[in-house]
Design a protein around this motif. Structure first.
Motif, PDB file in Angstrom:
ATOM      1  N   VAL A 326      95.452  52.691  77.472  1.00 47.37           N
ATOM      2  CA  VAL A 326      96.042  53.351  78.941  1.00 47.37           C
ATOM      3  C   VAL A 326      95.745  52.071  79.764  1.00 47.37           C
ATOM      4  N   PRO A 327      96.607  51.352  80.297  1.00 42.70           N
ATOM      5  CA  PRO A 327      95.972  50.053  81.228  1.00 42.70           C
ATOM      6  C   PRO A 327      96.083  50.430  82.331  1.00 42.70           C
ATOM      7  N   VAL A 328      94.678  50.174  83.286  1.00 44.21           N
ATOM      8  CA  VAL A 328      93.973  50.607  84.703  1.00 44.21           C
ATOM      9  C   VAL A 328      94.765  48.879  85.197  1.00 44.21           C
ATOM     10  N   ILE A 329      96.003  48.834  85.918  1.00 37.00           N
ATOM     11  CA  ILE A 329      96.422  47.915  86.594  1.00 37.00           C
ATOM     12  C   ILE A 329      95.687  47.782  88.256  1.00 37.00           C
ATOM     13  N   VAL A 330      95.192  46.670  88.292  1.00 35.13           N
ATOM     14  CA  VAL A 330      94.782  46.228  89.439  1.00 35.13           C
ATOM     15  C   VAL A 330      94.258  44.809  90.393  1.00 35.13           C
ATOM     16  N   GLY A 331      95.989  44.007  89.684  1.00 33.84           N
ATOM     17  CA  GLY A 331      96.974  43.334  89.778  1.00 33.84           C
ATOM     18  C   GLY A 331      95.875  41.943  89.893  1.00 33.84           C
ATOM     19  N   ARG A 364      94.792  44.206  84.574  1.00 35.88           N
ATOM     20  CA  ARG A 364      94.369  45.379  84.162  1.00 35.88           C
ATOM     21  C   ARG A 364      93.352  45.482  83.755  1.00 35.88           C
ATOM     22  N   LEU A 365      92.608  46.534  83.704  1.00 38.12           N
ATOM     23  CA  LEU A 365      91.514  46.764  82.336  1.00 38.12           C
ATOM     24  C   LEU A 365      92.058  47.581  81.441  1.00 38.12           C
ATOM     25  N   ARG A 366      92.136  47.230  80.069  1.00 41.85           N
ATOM     26  CA  ARG A 366      92.774  48.390  79.138  1.00 41.85           C
ATOM     27  C   ARG A 366      91.449  49.105  78.470  1.00 41.85           C
ATOM     28  N   ALA A 367      91.880  50.939  78.584  1.00 43.36           N
ATOM     29  CA  ALA A 367      90.985  51.744  77.963  1.00 43.36           C
ATOM     30  C   ALA A 367      91.664  51.806  76.571  1.00 43.36           C
ATOM     31  N   GLN A 368      90.912  52.283  76.206  1.00 44.31           N
ATOM     32  CA  GLN A 368      91.389  52.042  74.306  1.00 44.31           C
ATOM     33  C   GLN A 368      91.127  54.074  74.260  1.00 44.31           C
ATOM     34  N   ILE A 369      91.447  54.668  74.621  1.00 43.20           N
ATOM     35  CA  ILE A 369      90.881  55.859  73.838  1.00 43.20           C
ATOM     36  C   ILE A 369      90.889  56.500  72.163  1.00 43.20           C
ATOM     37  N   SER A 370      90.197  57.233  71.632  1.00 47.44           N
ATOM     38  CA  SER A 370      89.870  57.393  70.328  1.00 47.44           C
ATOM     39  C   SER A 370      89.657  58.705  70.726  1.00 47.44           C
ATOM     40  N   ALA A 371      90.042  59.637  68.503  1.00 52.01           N
ATOM     41  CA  ALA A 371      89.980  61.390  68.410  1.00 52.01           C
ATOM     42  C   ALA A 371      88.402  61.196  68.535  1.00 52.01           C
TER      43      ALA A 371
END
Ligand SMILES: Cc1ncc(COP(=O)(O)O)c(C=O)c1O
Length: 395
Positions: A326-331, A364-371
């Motif tokens: 999940v990329p959170v774009i901040v510029g 960006r900050l790149r969040a990676q989600i796990s099960a």
């Protein structure tokens, strides 16, 4: 010698000055949904441990049992004396997973991608590649004598025109290669169109599904399954270092002559040690777990949906998608890095990426989600994001 060292130090100093020097954060324990950093527990939101198997008791147990039964290392490449029944078992299991003829293991997907192009193509052939494909694909293609064509990212008109050009220039065989999921965006390749175009131009499609195996599709079989194209991608490369146990290792899976040729001729296979038993044992267990029960795959999909929805509702710019990246774009790059630092202080470990890894202005900050993440952990992460974004006037 001194002049050489001064030159290198100068280059390193430039990285510091450009604020692109990479610092390694040492975890004080195993990789998991929560890890310890500097004595504090933090939610891990930057790992490829998508199914939470890196520290799962079954996977750990399988790694220990493999050492007990098969030893710690091989001391050889596969074709001399580095093949155990264990390696054969994993290759068979991966072939069952993909419903392919055969599979060949490598020490990483990097090595698999380095092997595939130089081995399967020659000077009369062409390779057509998405411009944003992973670095291992770019380097792998460089090792081949085939003509290279690079198409604009996910641009099907450009793919088609590059294929037409390759045909016109007399290519004998044409290979098309795409990531199944692009790792900076969590974005899927438009495989339906790619498959169709490849069929029309009689090109052979290879998909690197490193970020999709175990993650996408109702059974976790990856991008093709997710997009209703199961069986339409003849050759896959993949990794054992992400969802499928998170240790290390890679593979190519596909038709028998492809795998046979790679076993006979591919240099990373012929001239590099085979995977150690612990790694193979862990991967076998991971594949068995996904094949027996897809609930972890469903959980990571559900967690990704939940996190994406909560972040979007909180006002963040998240490109539309379904993937747990999940990329959170901040510029701005400096802003992304500063926010990453503040998030870590607030108990969330997430990485910031800026130019040149992503285009200028798209840091960006790149969040990676796990099960393995609980809803409470995801809520806590969203709250920390909101707090840090307010502090930096991003929201
Ligand atoms: C698309 C893709 N291919 C290949 C690799 C390399 O995988 P490995 O760590 O197994 O070498 C990665 C890892 O980041 C990746 O994202």
């Amino acid at each position: 010698m001194q002049e050489f060292l001064n030159h290198l130090q100068n280059e390193v100093d430039k990285l510091h000055a450009a604020r692109t020097y990479k610092v390694e954060v040492a975890l004080q324990g195993p990789q998991d949904h929560e890890v310890t950093v500097d004595g504090h527990p933090v939610v891990m939101l930057t790992s490829n441990n998508y199914l939470g198997l890196a520290n799962h008791p079954r996977v750990r147990g399988a790694a220990v049992a493999a050492i007990e039964q098969w030893g710690a290392g091989m001391g050889s490449v596969r074709f001399i004396c580095g093949t155990q029944l264990l390696h054969k078992e994993l290759e068979k299991l991966i072939s069952e997973f993909y419903e392919t003829d055969d599979t060949i293991l490598y020490s990483s997907c990097w090595s698999a991608n380095e092997a595939v192009f130089a081995t399967l193509t020659g000077g009369y052939d062409a390779i057509v590649s998405d411009e944003l494909n992973h670095a291992s694909i770019i380097d792998g293609i460089r090792l081949s004598k085939a003509e290279r064509y690079v198409y604009k990212h996910n641009n099907m008109g450009d793919l088609e025109s590059k294929l037409a050009q390759a045909r016109q220039e007399g290519a004998r065989f044409i290979l098309v290669i795409s990531d199944g999921v692009f790792s900076m965006e969590g974005e899927l390749a438009p495989l339906a169109d790619i498959v169709d175009i490849c069929e029309r131009y009689e090109a052979v499609l290879i998909v690197d599904d490193s970020h999709a195996t175990g993650i996408l599709g109702p059974r976790g079989r990856g991008t093709a399954e997710e997009l209703g194209l199961w069986g339409k991608v003849p050759i896959h490369t993949g990794t054992l270092g992400k969802a499928m146990g998170s240790a290390m290792g890679g593979y190519v899976t596909g038709p028998k002559p492809v795998v046979e040729m790679l076993r006979q001729r591919s240099r990373p296979y012929l001239f590099s040690n085979s995977l150690p038993p612990a790694v193979v044992g862990a991967a076998i267990e991971a594949f068995k777990m996904v094949m027996e029960d897809p609930s972890r795959t469903h959980k990571v999909q559900e967690n990704a949906r939940y996190f994406r929805q909560r972040m979007t509702r909180s006002g963040f710019r998240i490109p539309h998608g379904i993937h747990p990246i999940v990329p959170v774009i901040v510029g701005d790059t400096a802003l992304a890095l500063a926010m990453g630092k503040d998030l870590l202080e607030r108990g969330v470990y997430v990485s910031g990426f800026g130019y040149p890894v992503v285009p200028q202005g798209h840091a960006r900050l790149r969040a990676q989600i796990s099960a393995a993440h609980s809803q409470e952990e995801l809520d806590r992460a969203v709250e920390a994001f909101v707090e840090v974004a307010h502090a930096h006037h991003v929201l």
